[in-house]
Structure formats: structure tokens, C-alpha cells
Design an enzyme around this catalytic site. Structure first.
Site, mmCIF file in Angstrom:
data_model
loop_
_atom_site.group_PDB
_atom_site.id
_atom_site.type_symbol
_atom_site.label_atom_id
_atom_site.label_comp_id
_atom_site.label_asym_id
_atom_site.label_seq_id
_atom_site.Cartn_x
_atom_site.Cartn_y
_atom_site.Cartn_z
ATOM 1 N N THR A 1 -12.671 4.142 5.735
ATOM 2 C CA THR A 1 -13.202 4.364 7.089
ATOM 3 C C THR A 1 -14.022 5.648 7.149
ATOM 4 O O THR A 1 -13.547 6.705 6.728
ATOM 5 C CB THR A 1 -12.022 4.493 8.092
ATOM 6 N N GLU B 1 -1.618 6.267 -8.198
ATOM 7 C CA GLU B 1 -2.495 7.313 -7.633
ATOM 8 C C GLU B 1 -2.309 8.624 -8.384
ATOM 9 O O GLU B 1 -1.206 9.010 -8.739
ATOM 10 C CB GLU B 1 -2.163 7.528 -6.149
ATOM 11 N N ASP C 1 0.851 -1.192 0.000
ATOM 12 C CA ASP C 1 0.000 0.000 0.000
ATOM 13 C C ASP C 1 0.892 1.249 0.000
ATOM 14 O O ASP C 1 1.794 1.371 0.843
ATOM 15 C CB ASP C 1 -0.872 -0.053 1.273
ATOM 16 N N HIS C 2 0.660 2.155 -0.923
ATOM 17 C CA HIS C 2 1.413 3.420 -0.999
ATOM 18 C C HIS C 2 2.933 3.244 -1.041
ATOM 19 O O HIS C 2 3.664 3.876 -0.263
ATOM 20 C CB HIS C 2 1.043 4.359 0.167
ATOM 21 N N GLY D 1 -7.920 7.831 7.597
ATOM 22 C CA GLY D 1 -8.221 8.146 8.994
ATOM 23 C C GLY D 1 -9.627 8.702 9.132
ATOM 24 O O GLY D 1 -10.492 8.445 8.295
HETATM 25 P P1 13P Z 1 -8.602 4.289 6.258
HETATM 26 O O1 13P Z 1 -7.559 4.106 7.305
HETATM 27 O O2 13P Z 1 -9.184 5.662 6.292
HETATM 28 O O3 13P Z 1 -9.634 3.233 6.279
HETATM 29 O O4 13P Z 1 -7.855 4.212 4.831
HETATM 30 C C1 13P Z 1 -7.171 3.063 4.471
HETATM 31 C C2 13P Z 1 -6.455 3.256 3.188
HETATM 32 O O5 13P Z 1 -6.909 3.956 2.304
HETATM 33 C C3 13P Z 1 -5.184 2.547 3.001
HETATM 34 O O6 13P Z 1 -4.578 2.898 1.803
#
Ligand code: 13P
Length: 291
Positions: free
Chosen positions: A218, A144, A92-93, A188
Site C-alpha cells: 500500500t 523474513e 501472513d506473519h 500501513g
Molecule cells: P499493507 O497493509 O501496507 O498493504 O501491507 C500488507 C502486508 O504487507 C501484509 O503482510
């Protein structure tokens, strides 16, 4: 030693997301933080018989000991728990070609290269170099465009939203498996209601024909999650929501059991909470109860 290379237990996300796009649902990415997270998510998705993408941030990987530890740990869980659903292990990222390469070498089946802080041309150049390497591993790549904010900045400024023409340019020059256009979601907790640009989401989906990814799952209300799937989102990332649910339950357990110090009991007291969030999100993302 030239031993026979064992077939990977992980799948890349290409076929998962193509199917989701054709059938208009979304595959969840749940981020993992430790062995327990990975175990609970795998067990619940196996129980639901649903494919899953396990997201691993650079920070989470460092915390667990590195990409090899994560890859071997999840691989061993899949074997020992007899997990039969398709599992994608996804960086991720990823912040650079080098980081993506380390994850791929360790056995990850998918990477996200996040070069969104650079100019579009540099973003395209870096993303293309990752795609070239990922191809050798039969791994999928997500990129992205725009900027997904974080809790600290809680960015909803439209200046940072992905532009349709930029997404078209990226997709015409680089063969991606998925694209994450920033359109108002944040990682977040949200301050107030998320302000997602659904019109542009649909436009980007139609014009690029790519599975789109929604970060910052989230705190996005269910109706907006369903609307985003209608507008071309095929993968939705969740991290904080699992952490919050886990912490609430562990806090409660610790306050009710002040003399328990066995880490298996303390950490494990959050198991049901994590599994409940996984079940709720999987069910929501597959529902055809569209807004
Ligand atoms: P949240 O922590 O807001 O659920 O986002 C997770 C996310 O996008 C990981 O790349």
C-alpha cells in the site's frame, strides 16, 4: 474413521512464484478480513484469470473464528463460486512454529514464519523447524529477514534493513520457497515517500536465486512497484489499500443512505471498490511496462 483424504483445493505458492521469477512479474497477495473480502477477491481474480495468494494474519484469523473457519470458508467459496484459478491460502506473519502448524493442520497451503525479531541464528532455527513441518503438508514457506515497520513506527532506518550476507546464510541453510527481506517498506500508510533499497534488493535476488517478497504494498508508487519487480520481487502484499478503498465507499453509502441498515447492503457497498483495487494491482504487477 479412515476416510480417503480429499485433495486440497489450495495450491502452494512455489510454482506460482517460480513462474513469476522466470517471467519477471509478481503475484499479488491480498489479505482477507472476512467472507466478503475473500469472495470479492476470488471473483475478481477469476474474472481476470489470474492466480492469487490470499493472506491471512493471525489477527484476521482470530477475528473470523480461527484457521479452520478460514480454510473451510475459502474452500467452500472456491467450490460454490466455481473458481478455477490457482488459489494459495497463506498465513501472513506467523509468529511461531505452533501457529504455523495450526494453520497447516487446518488446510493452509502456505505459511510465512516471521521470526525476524530474533537473532539471525534463532530466526534460522525457527524457520527451519517450520520448513520441516510444512514439507509434510506439501506447503510452501516464506521467511523474513530485517524488520518491516508498521504505521506506528514507520521504520525506514537502514539499520533494520535485511543484510545480503544474512539472506545468503539463511537460504544456504534452509530450503525456502520465498524470502521477504525488509528493505524500507512499511505496513500501513507511509509518512512521505517509501525509501526502498533497490540495489540491495537486486543483490539479494541474484545471490539467493529465491523469489523475493515485498511487504507493505500500500502506498508504494507504481514506478517503484515495477522497479522492485525488475530487482527480483515476485510477490507483493496488499492489505491497507483495500481497506481504505472499502471504507471510503461504505462511508459514502452510509451518509447517502442513512436509513439503510441491512448489513448486506452496507458491507456490500464496498464491493466495487475492493474489486477495482484488485484489478488495478493485478494489471500493474503483470504489466511489462517496466520503469
Ligand atoms: P499493507 O497493509 O501496507 O498493504 O501491507 C500488507 C502486508 O504487507 C501484509 O503482510
Amino acid at each position: 474413521m479412515f476416510g480417503k483424504k480429499e485433495k486440497s483445493v489450495f495450491v502452494n505458492m512455489n510454482s506460482m512464484l517460480t513462474k513469476a521469477r522466470n517471467e519477471k512479474y509478481a503475484v499479488p497477495q491480498f489479505n482477507i478480513n472476512n467472507l466478503e473480502w475473500a469472495k470479492y477477491i476470488l471473483e475478481e481474480c477469476e474474472c481476470l484469470k489470474t492466480p492469487v495468494i490470499l493472506g491471512v494474519s493471525e489477527g484476521a484469523s482470530k477475528y473470523m473464528g480461527g484457521y479452520n473457519v478460514v480454510s473451510k470458508m475459502v474452500e467452500a467459496l472456491i467450490k460454490d463460486l466455481n473458481i478455477s484459478i490457482p488459489v494459495c491460502l497463506h498465513l501472513d506473519h506467523g509468529s511461531s512454529l505452533e501457529v504455523c502448524n495450526s494453520a497447516l493442520q487446518a488446510g493452509f497451503s502456505s505459511v510465512m514464519i516471521d521470526a525476524s525479531k530474533y537473532s539471525l541464528d534463532d530466526n534460522i532455527k525457527i524457520t527451519k523447524s517450520v520448513v520441516d513441518i510444512a514439507k509434510k503438508y506439501n506447503a510452501s514457506v516464506e521467511a523474513e529477514i530485517g524488520h518491516v515497520g508498521g504505521t506506528e513506527d514507520n521504520i525506514t532506518s537502514e539499520e533494520l534493513f535485511a543484510r545480503t550476507d544474512e539472506c545468503i546464510k539463511m537460504c544456504s541453510l534452509v530450503k525456502l520457497d520465498a524470502l521477504a527481506p525488509a528493505l524500507g517498506s512499511v505496513h500501513g500508510l507511509y509518512k512521505g515517500e517509501p525509501n526502498l533499497d533497490f540495489t540491495r534488493m537486486l543483490e539479494i535476488s541474484v545471490k539467493t536465486s529465491l523469489p523475493l517478497v515485498l511487504h507493505g504494498g500500500t502506498g508504494i508508487p507504481d514506478d517503484k512497484i515495477l522497479q522492485s519487480i525488475d530487482c527480483g520481487i515476485c510477490k507483493i502484499n496488499f492489505n491497507t489499500e483495500l481497506q481504505l478503498a472499502w471504507k471510503r465507499h461504505v462511508d459514502n453509502f452510509v451518509s447517502q443512505n442513512p436509513n439503510v441498515y441491512d448489513p448486506r447492503k452496507v458491507i456490500g457497498s464496498g464491493e466495487k471498490a475492493i474489486k477495482a483495487v484488485v484489478r488495478t494491482k493485478v494489471t500493474l504487477l503483470k504489466s511489462d511496462n517496466k520503469a
